[in-house]
Every structure is written in C-alpha cells, then in structure tokens.
Scaffold this motif. Structure first.
Motif, short mmCIF file in Angstrom:
data_model
loop_
_atom_site.label_atom_id
_atom_site.label_comp_id
_atom_site.label_asym_id
_atom_site.label_seq_id
_atom_site.Cartn_x
_atom_site.Cartn_y
_atom_site.Cartn_z
N ARG A 291 1.04 -0.84 0.32
CA ARG A 291 -0.06 -0.17 0.26
C ARG A 291 1.08 1.41 -0.05
O ARG A 291 0.92 1.87 0.94
N PRO A 292 1.71 1.78 -1.25
CA PRO A 292 2.99 2.86 -0.79
C PRO A 292 1.68 3.75 -1.23
O PRO A 292 2.41 5.15 -0.62
N ARG A 293 0.98 4.03 -1.20
CA ARG A 293 -0.13 5.68 -0.94
C ARG A 293 -0.85 6.22 0.89
O ARG A 293 -1.28 6.80 0.86
N MET A 294 -0.22 4.33 1.85
CA MET A 294 -0.86 5.06 2.43
C MET A 294 -0.08 5.56 3.57
O MET A 294 1.08 5.95 3.47
N SER A 295 -1.09 6.50 4.16
CA SER A 295 0.02 7.61 4.62
C SER A 295 0.91 6.78 6.35
O SER A 295 0.21 5.61 6.55
N LEU A 296 1.86 7.56 6.62
CA LEU A 296 2.43 6.64 8.12
C LEU A 296 1.85 7.63 8.78
O LEU A 296 2.12 6.24 9.76
N LYS A 297 1.05 7.91 9.45
CA LYS A 297 -0.28 7.89 10.14
C LYS A 297 -0.94 7.02 10.07
O LYS A 297 -1.00 6.22 10.93
N ASN A 298 -1.54 6.24 9.91
CA ASN A 298 -2.43 5.13 9.22
C ASN A 298 -1.71 3.98 9.27
O ASN A 298 -2.06 3.72 9.59
N PHE A 299 -0.23 3.84 8.92
CA PHE A 299 0.99 3.22 9.21
C PHE A 299 0.88 2.64 10.68
O PHE A 299 0.49 1.66 11.27
N LEU A 300 1.23 3.75 11.27
CA LEU A 300 1.32 3.45 12.65
C LEU A 300 0.50 3.45 13.73
O LEU A 300 0.20 2.23 14.59
N ALA A 301 -1.04 4.05 13.31
CA ALA A 301 -2.47 3.41 13.60
C ALA A 301 -2.72 1.79 13.82
O ALA A 301 -3.20 1.69 14.58
N THR A 302 -2.48 1.44 12.62
CA THR A 302 -2.38 -0.41 12.49
C THR A 302 -1.70 -0.93 13.86
O THR A 302 -2.12 -1.93 14.26
N LEU A 303 -0.80 -0.24 14.50
CA LEU A 303 0.51 -0.74 15.28
C LEU A 303 0.15 0.16 16.90
O LEU A 303 -0.15 -1.38 17.56
N TRP A 304 -0.39 1.49 16.95
CA TRP A 304 -1.03 1.96 18.15
C TRP A 304 -1.64 1.91 17.84
O TRP A 304 -2.46 2.36 17.11
N PRO A 305 -2.57 2.91 19.28
CA PRO A 305 -3.61 3.74 19.06
C PRO A 305 -3.55 4.72 18.60
O PRO A 305 -2.40 5.28 18.69
N ALA A 309 -0.32 7.42 17.10
CA ALA A 309 0.38 7.19 15.86
C ALA A 309 0.52 8.75 15.78
O ALA A 309 0.91 9.55 15.79
N GLU A 310 -0.99 9.66 16.44
CA GLU A 310 -0.75 11.29 15.56
C GLU A 310 0.64 12.15 16.34
O GLU A 310 1.14 12.63 15.76
N HIS A 311 0.24 11.67 17.16
CA HIS A 311 1.52 12.56 18.16
C HIS A 311 3.00 12.11 17.84
O HIS A 311 4.00 12.82 17.66
N TRP A 312 3.29 10.84 17.58
CA TRP A 312 4.50 9.89 16.89
C TRP A 312 4.41 10.80 15.32
O TRP A 312 5.74 11.49 14.81
N CYS A 313 3.36 11.52 14.11
CA CYS A 313 3.68 12.15 13.38
C CYS A 313 4.33 13.40 13.37
O CYS A 313 4.89 14.30 12.74
N THR A 314 3.39 13.74 14.50
CA THR A 314 3.45 15.66 14.94
C THR A 314 4.67 15.81 15.97
O THR A 314 5.24 17.20 14.96
N HIS A 315 5.37 14.98 16.32
CA HIS A 315 6.70 15.54 17.29
C HIS A 315 7.77 14.51 16.70
O HIS A 315 9.03 15.12 17.02
N TYR A 316 7.63 13.98 15.91
CA TYR A 316 9.12 13.38 15.80
C TYR A 316 9.38 12.66 14.09
O TYR A 316 10.14 13.32 13.86
N VAL A 317 8.14 12.45 13.57
CA VAL A 317 8.61 12.17 11.96
C VAL A 317 6.80 12.86 11.46
O VAL A 317 5.83 12.93 11.64
N HIS A 318 7.27 13.48 9.75
CA HIS A 318 6.55 13.83 9.40
C HIS A 318 5.59 13.14 8.50
O HIS A 318 6.10 11.88 8.50
N LYS A 331 15.34 6.18 9.40
CA LYS A 331 16.20 5.89 10.70
C LYS A 331 15.49 6.86 12.07
O LYS A 331 15.10 6.82 12.81
N GLN A 332 14.60 7.98 11.69
CA GLN A 332 14.55 8.85 12.53
C GLN A 332 12.97 8.30 13.42
O GLN A 332 13.14 8.67 14.64
N LEU A 333 12.27 7.50 12.43
CA LEU A 333 11.35 7.18 13.31
C LEU A 333 11.42 5.94 14.00
O LEU A 333 11.14 5.76 14.90
N GLN A 334 12.49 5.17 13.61
CA GLN A 334 13.25 3.83 14.39
C GLN A 334 13.68 4.27 15.75
O GLN A 334 13.76 4.20 16.36
#
Length: 412
Positions: A291-305, A309-318, A331-334
């Motif tokens: 799913r190449p067009r899936m947003s990072l936030k939506n991907f993280l939301a499959t793993l976390w509440p 996911a929204e907080h991490w995309c706001t504060h750490y990775v766009h 690298k920044q995400l990990q």
C-alpha cells in the motif's frame, strides 16, 4: 500452616491494656508477614502478642491488587527478587511455596482467579485474605493490640518493651514493620531505625514498583496521551521487562514501568521499545510494497492507538505517504520508537510505591530461620529486609515464606 498443638485461647483485636506483661513472642507489625508469623508461631504452641501502631490490621493487604489482593505468584522463585545478597531468599522460598499458601487459601474457601499467568487474585475482596490470617491467628491463640506505640526496647534477654500499653517483655521479638512505601497506610522507617541502633547495616532505600515522572517539557508534549496503554519493552541499565506501559498525567506507569523502576537509579536513561513484537522498519517495508500511498500516520495507527500515532507524526516524523519516506525519515522513526529513550525526572515516590527497595542487610540474619546472628531471639521478616520482589504477587510470597520460616524456628 501446622495444626494448633494446644487448646484454643482467647483472641481479640483491640487497644486495651494487657493483663500479663510477659509472653513468649512479641511481633511488631500486623501486616502480611507479622500476621502470618503470629499464626505459625501460635500453631507451634507459643504465646504470641502482635503490636501495631495502626488502627487496623493488614492495611496494605486491603489496598493491594485494586482491593482484590494479588496474594501470590505461582512461579515465584529467587530470580524474581533483588537485593544485595540474591541468594538469601532461596531457603525460605523453597520451604514455603506459592502452592503451600494456595492450599491455605483453598482450605478457607476463598474464591480466587488467575488474571495473568501465575498471578492469583481474590475473586471478591482482599478482606478475605485478612480474615483468613486472623482466623489462623485465632486458632493459635495469638493476641493483637492496635494503636500501640513502641517507646523503648531493652535488648537484654528477656526483651523488655516500653509501650503505650505499659511495660511488656518477651523471650522472642520479631520485627515485621515493612518499609516506607505508602506512608498514608502507616508505613515508616521504624524497623530500619531499630537495625541501625543495633549496629546492623541498612542498605540505601528507594521507592520500588512505582511510576516514573517526566521532565515538564516532555510531560507537556505527552499530555494528550494520558490513559493510553500499549505493549512495550522497558530496559534499564540492569533489567529488561516486556510488559504494558501506561501514559499518565504525571508520566509513565503500567507493569513494564513499575518493574523497571525497582532497578532504575537517578539520572539514568530508560529505553522503551514501543513495538517489541517485530522490527518496525521491516513491517513498514512490507506495507509500502502493498500500500505505497498509505500515510505513515495510518500505518502507525495499525500498530498503536491512533492518538499515539498522531502524536509521533506531529513530534518526531512528518506524516507522508509510505512511498515518499526517505532513508533519513526511516532512521528518525526507528530512533524514536525502537527504542524511545527517555530520562525520567524521578518517580512518584513512596506515596504510590508498592515496595521499598533496599533495607536491612540480610548478612546479619540466618537465611534459614530469619534469626539475627548477633542477638539470639531477635528476628526480622518481610519487606523490612533487603529483599524486594517483582510485580505480581512475589512480595506477598516473600512475606508468607519468611514469616513461616521464622515462626517454625521460634517453636522448633
């Protein structure tokens, strides 16, 4: 618990003065260890008097496990305890096991359940455990006096105690006063001070099984995450636990954090893997292909509440589509997830700590009997000693096991 070896004596819980000034055994502390030792020594034929400054017995039992008392852990063993001498607890734990205590619970008809593997809780109320201990004390004829202050102790045998009840004496004195944790329940450093007066070393104490507080700036940034719980692994310099963490309005809690806190020292960093199940980048690569067009936030939301996911995309990775993430983004995400490294500001302290880490040096006592090596007739049991268990019923098991070891030695 051994069957009573003599006729039943009178029993009550009050603060009235004693008619007799001398008894075989005085136990200071009417908590888990003190009551268990009183029952065991009483069953062995000793005349036992338990003294406590509180207005109620077993206060920490009553509040434990959310009021349902996690009274033991079926797999409790020496590896679940910390202290300067990790071998000290082995003898008592091996001779009085979780199944021995469970047998006592079942004989009293107490309903219980295994919430998570090995952790046993009362189905109804922690009051059931307190009433069971009182019934065992009653069977052995133990007397309990509350609202009693210890004003002075003469260490010449027999021991003489000046108390708010008057002058008392005994052949055997047991210290079961616990540690500093939860001072609102009457916890104090009484046992530590007694040890110091006798020249017994007391290892530095600190709160254990306690939530972390966070620096103001980090805490403010995490404000929207309060109440979120998730599976994680928590690593300190000396320990590793893979259990849930909980974001709170003060910092971090949950089983993983509480466990780690017993090993944490001031100014140390703590590494928290927010997705311990697998390598995050490997999973991301798989998703990017599918799913190449899936947003990072939506991907993280499959793993976390989603809030996390929204907080991490706001504060750490766009947030951007997965196929647009650069090597630097990855690298920044990990770096901020596996692990997320923080430096706690401290802990919530003894106010909320479940246990006290450190305490009276066990080198001064027999690991088999809990008797003081330098002063025959004196015993220290339970949390006051430098033996601290992991979360999940282990500290209660140490209370039961050390109490039975002392109780049996007293009446041998």
């Amino acid at each position: 618990m051994r069957a009573a070896q003599r006729s039943k004596k009178g029993f009550d819980v009050q603060s009235a003065a004693m008619a007799a000034t001398h008894t075989d055994v005085i136990i200071i502390g009417a908590g888990a260890a003190g009551l268990m030792c009183a029952a065991e020594a009483g069953a062995g034929g000793a005349r036992v008097l338990v003294l406590d400054h509180a207005n109620k017995v077993g206060k920490k039992i009553l509040m434990s496990g959310g009021g349902r008392c996690n009274f033991t852990h079926l797999h409790s063993g020496p590896e679940n305890f910390i202290g300067h001498n990790p071998h000290f607890c082995k003898s008592a734990l091996s001779r009085y096991t979780p199944y021995d205590f469970l047998d006592l619970v079942e004989r009293h008809g107490i309903a219980y359940e295994e919430k998570t593997p090995g952790q046993l809780f009362c189905q109804n109320s922690a009051k059931d455990i307190v009433q069971m201990l009182l019934a065992e004390c009653r069977s052995g004829g133990a007397q309990i006096r509350l609202r009693t202050e210890i004003e002075a102790i003469d260490w010449q045998k027999p021991f003489h105690l000046k108390t708010s009840l008057g002058k008392l004496s005994c052949d055997t004195l047991v210290i079961a006063t616990g540690g500093y944790s939860v001072p609102s329940m009457g916890a104090s450093g009484f046992g530590y001070e007694l040890a110091r007066r006798l020249g017994i070393n007391v290892h530095t104490t600190r709160p254990g099984l306690v939530p972390f507080t966070l620096p103001p700036k980090l805490l403010a940034s995490l404000a929207t995450l309060s109440g979120i719980s998730l599976a994680a692994s928590v690593r300190t310099a000396d320990a590793f636990f893979q259990e849930n963490i909980l974001f709170t309005h003060r910092g971090l809690s949950g089983p993983g954090v509480l466990q780690a806190s017993s090993y944490w020292h001031e100014d140390e960093a703590v590494a928290i893997d927010l997705w311990p199940q697998a390598d995050l980048l490997t999973q991301l690569a798989t998703q990017r292909e599918q799913r190449p067009r899936m947003s990072l936030k939506n991907f993280l939301a499959t793993l976390w509440p989603r809030r996390l996911a929204e907080h991490w995309c706001t504060h750490y990775v766009h947030d951007k589509p997965l196929n647009q993430l650069t090597v630097e983004d990855l690298k920044q995400l990990q770096n901020h997830c596996q692990p997320w490294t923080i430096k706690p500001a401290g802990t919530e302290g003894y106010r909320t700590a479940e246990v006290t880490v450190g305490g009276v040096d066990t080198d001064a006592f027999s690991s088999k009997t809990l008797a003081c090596k330098q002063l025959p007739g004196l015993y220290f049991i339970g949390e006051v000693l430098d033996v601290t268990g992991h979360l999940g019923g282990h500290n209660f098991q140490w209370a039961w096991a050390s109490a039975v070891a002392a109780g049996q030695a007293i009446t041998a």
